[in-house]
Design a protein around this motif. Structure first.
Motif, PDB file in Angstrom:
ATOM      1  N   THR A  13     -14.491  -5.873   5.913  1.00 27.69           N
ATOM      2  CA  THR A  13     -15.738  -6.570   6.221  1.00 27.69           C
ATOM      3  C   THR A  13     -15.601  -7.306   7.555  1.00 27.69           C
ATOM      4  O   THR A  13     -14.509  -7.688   7.972  1.00 27.69           O
ATOM      5  N   LEU A  65     -23.573  -9.941   4.576  1.00 27.07           N
ATOM      6  CA  LEU A  65     -23.044 -10.591   3.378  1.00 27.07           C
ATOM      7  C   LEU A  65     -23.489 -12.049   3.366  1.00 27.07           C
ATOM      8  O   LEU A  65     -22.873 -12.913   3.974  1.00 27.07           O
ATOM      9  N   ASP A  66     -24.555 -12.305   2.633  1.00 27.35           N
ATOM     10  CA  ASP A  66     -25.166 -13.627   2.617  1.00 27.35           C
ATOM     11  C   ASP A  66     -24.684 -14.496   1.461  1.00 27.35           C
ATOM     12  O   ASP A  66     -25.166 -15.613   1.272  1.00 27.35           O
ATOM     13  N   GLY A  67     -23.727 -13.993   0.699  1.00 30.36           N
ATOM     14  CA  GLY A  67     -23.202 -14.756  -0.427  1.00 30.36           C
ATOM     15  C   GLY A  67     -23.826 -14.394  -1.756  1.00 30.36           C
ATOM     16  O   GLY A  67     -23.333 -14.810  -2.805  1.00 30.36           O
ATOM     17  N   SER A  68     -24.870 -13.613  -1.746  1.00 29.22           N
ATOM     18  CA  SER A  68     -25.482 -13.190  -3.000  1.00 29.22           C
ATOM     19  C   SER A  68     -24.682 -12.057  -3.622  1.00 29.22           C
ATOM     20  O   SER A  68     -24.099 -11.228  -2.914  1.00 29.22           O
ATOM     21  N   SER A  69     -24.670 -12.023  -4.939  1.00 26.36           N
ATOM     22  CA  SER A  69     -23.969 -10.936  -5.620  1.00 26.36           C
ATOM     23  C   SER A  69     -24.633  -9.597  -5.308  1.00 26.36           C
ATOM     24  O   SER A  69     -23.963  -8.569  -5.213  1.00 26.36           O
ATOM     25  N   SER A  72     -23.321  -8.163  -1.980  1.00 20.14           N
ATOM     26  CA  SER A  72     -21.951  -7.669  -2.122  1.00 20.14           C
ATOM     27  C   SER A  72     -21.903  -6.393  -2.944  1.00 20.14           C
ATOM     28  O   SER A  72     -21.163  -5.454  -2.617  1.00 20.14           O
ATOM     29  N   ASN A  92     -11.143  -8.673   2.963  1.00 23.34           N
ATOM     30  CA  ASN A  92     -12.229  -9.657   3.041  1.00 23.34           C
ATOM     31  C   ASN A  92     -12.050 -10.494   4.303  1.00 23.34           C
ATOM     32  O   ASN A  92     -11.428 -11.556   4.292  1.00 23.34           O
ATOM     33  N   VAL A 116     -21.085 -17.356   2.853  1.00 27.19           N
ATOM     34  CA  VAL A 116     -20.478 -16.252   3.599  1.00 27.19           C
ATOM     35  C   VAL A 116     -18.966 -16.217   3.412  1.00 27.19           C
ATOM     36  O   VAL A 116     -18.364 -15.150   3.229  1.00 27.19           O
ATOM     37  N   LYS A 119     -18.408 -17.117  -1.405  1.00 26.22           N
ATOM     38  CA  LYS A 119     -19.147 -16.346  -2.405  1.00 26.22           C
ATOM     39  C   LYS A 119     -19.179 -14.850  -2.083  1.00 26.22           C
ATOM     40  O   LYS A 119     -19.039 -14.016  -2.991  1.00 26.22           O
ATOM     41  N   ALA A 120     -19.355 -14.494  -0.817  1.00 25.83           N
ATOM     42  CA  ALA A 120     -19.426 -13.077  -0.457  1.00 25.83           C
ATOM     43  C   ALA A 120     -18.138 -12.333  -0.811  1.00 25.83           C
ATOM     44  O   ALA A 120     -18.189 -11.284  -1.474  1.00 25.83           O
ATOM     45  N   LEU A 124     -17.833  -9.450  -3.733  1.00 25.01           N
ATOM     46  CA  LEU A 124     -17.426  -8.115  -3.306  1.00 25.01           C
ATOM     47  C   LEU A 124     -16.180  -7.673  -4.061  1.00 25.01           C
ATOM     48  O   LEU A 124     -16.074  -6.520  -4.500  1.00 25.01           O
TER      49      LEU A 124
END
Length: 254
Positions: A13, A65-69, A72, A92, A116, A119-120, A124
């Protein structure tokens, strides 16, 4: 090259520039089929073209990758698709480092950095572990930072996010080892991909260290190749400092 990763696949990433680009290039040079990922399609295509020109195998998978599941999971699915249904190595690397102080950090900044940087990669890894385990195992390499352990008087949210990543590395190593998944981290020091121009703050930070100067992205990439390969088969839950001695050696003013 030794082709230590021949026949393996890797997702890196944030690999359209700097450290991520160097890692993707090095993994491909060692024989891995690499999914290059990032937000900028033009830069991503340039990395892929360079890898292919050198005889390697790579494809670009755009991701924000905004941190949302959901973001990812979407990247995981598309990376699995271009890599033939298997990701052997997950790096990562994607992260953001906005300069800030505690006083000026608002909700948006705190949420964005933690989303970012923590959580991302969490989501992932969560998304890819099942396919790794089903394929017989794999490797996860996280990118920490020297500032997680050697404090600077700025950017506390960033520092804490990298501390969280290094802690996740140890937690995942314990949790995922029974599935034959090795988890380690690299903690880069002050790294730059261009030469300094005269007096430079980054060079000043490295004054008095054993290295005596900033490092290059290729030094981090070499560590990633090692951790991804069977040479590191007995390395688990480790944060490998690649920082010119910045965190491990006392700096004495000259």
């Amino acid at each position: 090259m030794t082709q230590r990763l021949q026949g393996r696949t890797a997702l890196v990433t944030g690999s359209t520039s700097n450290i991520g680009r160097a890692i993707a290039t090095a993994l491909a040079a060692e024989g891995a089929h690499v999914a290059v990922s990032g937000r900028d399609e033009d830069r991503g295509r340039a990395v892929v073209d360079a890898v292919r020109a050198a005889g390697g195998t790579a494809d670009f998978v755009r991701a924000d990758l905004d941190g949302s599941s959901a973001a990812s999971r979407d990247l995981a699915e598309r990376a699995l698709d271009v890599l033939g249904g298997r990701v052997d190595v997950l790096v990562n690397n994607a992260g953001i480092f906005p300069l800030h102080s505690t006083a000026d950090a608002d909700d948006a900044l705190v949420d964005r950095v933690l989303a970012v940087n923590v959580k991302a990669p969490f989501f992932l890894t969560q998304a890819l572990v099942p396919s790794m385990a089903a394929a017989g195992g794999g490797v996860v390499i996280n990118l920490g930072s020297w500032v997680a352990r050697l404090a600077l008087p700025s950017s506390p949210v960033y520092s804490s996010s990298k501390g969280a990543v290094e802690t996740l590395t140890r937690a995942w190593s314990a949790e995922l080892a029974p599935q034959n998944i090795r988890v380690n981290a690299i903690s880069p020091g002050v790294v730059r991909d261009s030469e300094p121009d005269g007096h430079d703050t980054l060079e000043a930070i490295m004054a008095g260290t054993p290295a005596g100067a900033t490092g290059r992205p290729e030094a981090i990439a070499a560590a990633a190749v090692y951790l991804a390969s069977d040479d590191a088969a007995f390395v688990h839950g480790t944060v490998l400092d690649v920082d010119g001695g910045r965190t491990g050696v006392a700096v004495v003013a000259g």
